[in-house]
Design a protein around this motif. Structure first.
Motif, PDB file in Angstrom:
ATOM      1  N   ALA A 233      24.672 -60.585  44.988  1.00 48.77           N
ATOM      2  CA  ALA A 233      24.412 -59.517  45.961  1.00 48.77           C
ATOM      3  C   ALA A 233      24.661 -59.999  47.388  1.00 48.77           C
ATOM      4  N   LEU A 234      24.282 -61.256  47.670  1.00 49.00           N
ATOM      5  CA  LEU A 234      24.459 -61.797  49.016  1.00 49.00           C
ATOM      6  C   LEU A 234      25.926 -61.897  49.415  1.00 49.00           C
ATOM      7  N   GLN A 235      26.799 -61.993  48.422  1.00 43.63           N
ATOM      8  CA  GLN A 235      28.226 -62.156  48.704  1.00 43.63           C
ATOM      9  C   GLN A 235      28.903 -60.843  49.077  1.00 43.63           C
ATOM     10  N   HIS A 236      28.210 -59.741  48.910  1.00 39.50           N
ATOM     11  CA  HIS A 236      28.797 -58.433  49.203  1.00 39.50           C
ATOM     12  C   HIS A 236      28.174 -57.820  50.455  1.00 39.50           C
ATOM     13  N   ARG A 237      28.906 -56.878  51.035  1.00 41.14           N
ATOM     14  CA  ARG A 237      28.418 -56.244  52.266  1.00 41.14           C
ATOM     15  C   ARG A 237      27.104 -55.504  51.980  1.00 41.14           C
ATOM     16  N   PRO A 238      26.235 -55.396  52.959  1.00 40.70           N
ATOM     17  CA  PRO A 238      24.905 -54.801  52.742  1.00 40.70           C
ATOM     18  C   PRO A 238      24.906 -53.275  52.670  1.00 40.70           C
ATOM     19  N   ASP A 239      25.372 -52.743  51.545  1.00 41.78           N
ATOM     20  CA  ASP A 239      25.239 -51.301  51.333  1.00 41.78           C
ATOM     21  C   ASP A 239      23.898 -51.034  50.650  1.00 41.78           C
ATOM     22  N   ASP A 240      23.601 -49.762  50.365  1.00 45.33           N
ATOM     23  CA  ASP A 240      22.290 -49.402  49.810  1.00 45.33           C
ATOM     24  C   ASP A 240      21.994 -50.162  48.521  1.00 45.33           C
ATOM     25  N   ARG A 241      22.992 -50.242  47.644  1.00 43.60           N
ATOM     26  CA  ARG A 241      22.775 -50.906  46.349  1.00 43.60           C
ATOM     27  C   ARG A 241      22.485 -52.385  46.525  1.00 43.60           C
ATOM     28  N   ASN A 242      23.281 -53.061  47.339  1.00 45.03           N
ATOM     29  CA  ASN A 242      23.089 -54.500  47.508  1.00 45.03           C
ATOM     30  C   ASN A 242      21.817 -54.820  48.288  1.00 45.03           C
ATOM     31  N   LEU A 243      21.433 -53.954  49.208  1.00 46.79           N
ATOM     32  CA  LEU A 243      20.179 -54.165  49.922  1.00 46.79           C
ATOM     33  C   LEU A 243      18.998 -54.130  48.951  1.00 46.79           C
ATOM     34  N   GLU A 244      19.004 -53.179  48.048  1.00 47.47           N
ATOM     35  CA  GLU A 244      17.927 -53.101  47.061  1.00 47.47           C
ATOM     36  C   GLU A 244      17.963 -54.298  46.115  1.00 47.47           C
ATOM     37  N   THR A 245      19.168 -54.721  45.730  1.00 52.18           N
ATOM     38  CA  THR A 245      19.285 -55.875  44.837  1.00 52.18           C
ATOM     39  C   THR A 245      18.761 -57.140  45.506  1.00 52.18           C
ATOM     40  N   VAL A 246      19.101 -57.330  46.767  1.00 51.16           N
ATOM     41  CA  VAL A 246      18.601 -58.502  47.500  1.00 51.16           C
ATOM     42  C   VAL A 246      17.081 -58.439  47.626  1.00 51.16           C
ATOM     43  N   ALA A 247      16.559 -57.252  47.881  1.00 50.62           N
ATOM     44  CA  ALA A 247      15.107 -57.098  48.003  1.00 50.62           C
ATOM     45  C   ALA A 247      14.398 -57.499  46.717  1.00 50.62           C
ATOM     46  N   THR A 248      14.896 -57.032  45.577  1.00 51.71           N
ATOM     47  CA  THR A 248      14.217 -57.295  44.301  1.00 51.71           C
ATOM     48  C   THR A 248      14.475 -58.708  43.790  1.00 51.71           C
ATOM     49  N   THR A 249      15.721 -59.170  43.882  1.00 56.35           N
ATOM     50  CA  THR A 249      16.021 -60.506  43.338  1.00 56.35           C
ATOM     51  C   THR A 249      15.427 -61.619  44.195  1.00 56.35           C
ATOM     52  N   SER A 250      15.299 -61.389  45.503  1.00 56.63           N
ATOM     53  CA  SER A 250      14.668 -62.416  46.347  1.00 56.63           C
ATOM     54  C   SER A 250      13.205 -62.580  45.967  1.00 56.63           C
ATOM     55  N   GLU A 251      12.562 -61.478  45.585  1.00 59.06           N
ATOM     56  CA  GLU A 251      11.174 -61.563  45.140  1.00 59.06           C
ATOM     57  C   GLU A 251      11.078 -62.275  43.789  1.00 59.06           C
ATOM     58  N   ARG A 252      12.032 -62.019  42.913  1.00 57.14           N
ATOM     59  CA  ARG A 252      12.022 -62.706  41.615  1.00 57.14           C
ATOM     60  C   ARG A 252      12.285 -64.196  41.789  1.00 57.14           C
ATOM     61  N   MET A 253      13.219 -64.535  42.676  1.00 54.94           N
ATOM     62  CA  MET A 253      13.474 -65.945  42.965  1.00 54.94           C
ATOM     63  C   MET A 253      12.225 -66.623  43.487  1.00 54.94           C
ATOM     64  N   LEU A 254      11.523 -65.924  44.371  1.00 53.62           N
ATOM     65  CA  LEU A 254      10.289 -66.463  44.936  1.00 53.62           C
ATOM     66  C   LEU A 254       9.255 -66.714  43.839  1.00 53.62           C
ATOM     67  N   GLU A 255       9.102 -65.756  42.938  1.00 49.12           N
ATOM     68  CA  GLU A 255       8.133 -65.900  41.846  1.00 49.12           C
ATOM     69  C   GLU A 255       8.449 -67.112  40.987  1.00 49.12           C
ATOM     70  N   VAL A 256       9.724 -67.268  40.621  1.00 45.01           N
ATOM     71  CA  VAL A 256      10.130 -68.391  39.768  1.00 45.01           C
ATOM     72  C   VAL A 256       9.891 -69.713  40.483  1.00 45.01           C
ATOM     73  N   MET A 257      10.319 -69.797  41.746  1.00 40.27           N
ATOM     74  CA  MET A 257      10.183 -71.059  42.466  1.00 40.27           C
ATOM     75  C   MET A 257       8.725 -71.358  42.806  1.00 40.27           C
ATOM     76  N   ASP A 258       7.905 -70.324  42.947  1.00 44.36           N
ATOM     77  CA  ASP A 258       6.480 -70.543  43.181  1.00 44.36           C
ATOM     78  C   ASP A 258       5.835 -71.134  41.929  1.00 44.36           C
ATOM     79  N   ARG A 259       6.193 -70.584  40.771  1.00 43.94           N
ATOM     80  CA  ARG A 259       5.663 -71.151  39.519  1.00 43.94           C
ATOM     81  C   ARG A 259       6.147 -72.583  39.336  1.00 43.94           C
ATOM     82  N   LEU A 260       7.407 -72.825  39.668  1.00 43.17           N
ATOM     83  CA  LEU A 260       7.964 -74.170  39.513  1.00 43.17           C
ATOM     84  C   LEU A 260       7.250 -75.158  40.431  1.00 43.17           C
ATOM     85  N   THR A 261       6.979 -74.743  41.663  1.00 46.42           N
ATOM     86  CA  THR A 261       6.251 -75.605  42.594  1.00 46.42           C
ATOM     87  C   THR A 261       4.865 -75.927  42.037  1.00 46.42           C
TER      88      THR A 261
END
Length: 273
Positions: A233-261
């Motif tokens: 998503a980060l590699q594409h221009r920030p249209d509505d779809r990619n903005l929502e994808t970045v919003a949701t996947t960044s939270e999932r990344m955070l959850e995974v890395m928080d558990r890993l920490t």
């Protein structure tokens, strides 16, 4: 040659003694193991402030862009609560003056950030929040590194590295949103490229680390898969779809890395216990 070996041995013994004294001075009422356990938690908390500063700025800009605004408001509330509880955790222990000063500096930057959040998101306030979040992250980075040095254990670096992944994921998303809002600062694109490269390299380093459990390996695999969606998503221009994808996947990344920490933190505690 024998003389050199003896000197080396004496040097190593003296270094070990100094490290032990440092921990003893850190918290004189606790055993060395207990003091190290407290340091492990402190590293995790100080490192988490880095991510929270960027997460707050991310969702504040997300609200401004009207991207999943209800979800963003909920995340903002949660992040602010985690900041407060993090300071409460650190306040439970007595730290040396230099470490206390660094924690106080994070609190100072956090308090300024908090005052900015009472304003509804506008172009001006989003820019101010983003700038202040970077100041809080810098203070948190300095404190995390200081706590890691006191810990004197290799596993502590793993807690720091895994914890920094949380911050990188949030800063990438924040900057993506700032680009969408046409509020990016000079060098934002370069920062995003550097953060993405650091995140990929850190994931490789964590996978190669000697400290590992089935749970750690599982979270690393999840992190790799989430990164594919997030980076795509980060590699594409920030249209509505990619903005929502970045919003949701960044939270999932955070959850995974928080558990890993947390898993690396637990592994460090097991070694010390």
């Amino acid at each position: 040659m024998k003389t050199l070996v003896c000197r080396s041995t004496r040097h190593a013994s003296r270094r070990t003694l100094i490290q032990g004294m440092a921990v003893a001075l850190l918290m004189p009422t606790l055993s060395t193991a207990q003091a190290q356990l407290a340091l492990s938690t402190a590293i995790n908390r100080a490192a988490r402030f880095r991510a929270l500063s960027q997460r707050i700025a991310k969702v504040y800009c997300q609200i401004h862009l009207n991207v999943l605004p209800d979800q963003a408001r909920g995340v903002l509330t949660t992040a602010r609560q985690l900041v407060r509880s993090g300071f409460e955790d650190l306040a439970k222990m007595q730290w040396p003056a230099e470490l206390s000063r660094m924690v106080a500096d994070i609190q100072k930057q956090s308090d300024v950030l908090e005052t900015l959040l009472v304003m509804p998101p506008t172009r001006e306030s989003v820019g101010a929040v983003a700038a202040q979040s970077d100041k809080m992250m810098a203070a948190s980075q300095a404190a995390t590194e200081a706590f890691e040095k006191y810990a004197k254990l290799g596993s502590a670096k793993l807690v720091n590295t895994a914890g920094r992944q949380r911050a990188l994921s949030q800063r990438l998303a924040k900057n993506y949103f700032l680009v969408a809002a046409k509020l990016e600062a000079k060098g934002t694109q370069e920062q995003m490229k550097a953060d993405a490269a650091e995140l990929r390299q850190a994931m490789t380093s964590l996978a190669a680390a000697p400290v590992s459990t089935p749970a750690i390996r599982n979270e690393l695999a999840l992190g790799d898969s989430q990164w594919l969606f997030f980076d795509g998503a980060l590699q594409h221009r920030p249209d509505d779809r990619n903005l929502e994808t970045v919003a949701t996947t960044s939270e999932r990344m955070l959850e995974v890395m928080d558990r890993l920490t947390g898993l690396y933190d637990a592994a460090l505690k097991e070694v010390l216990g």
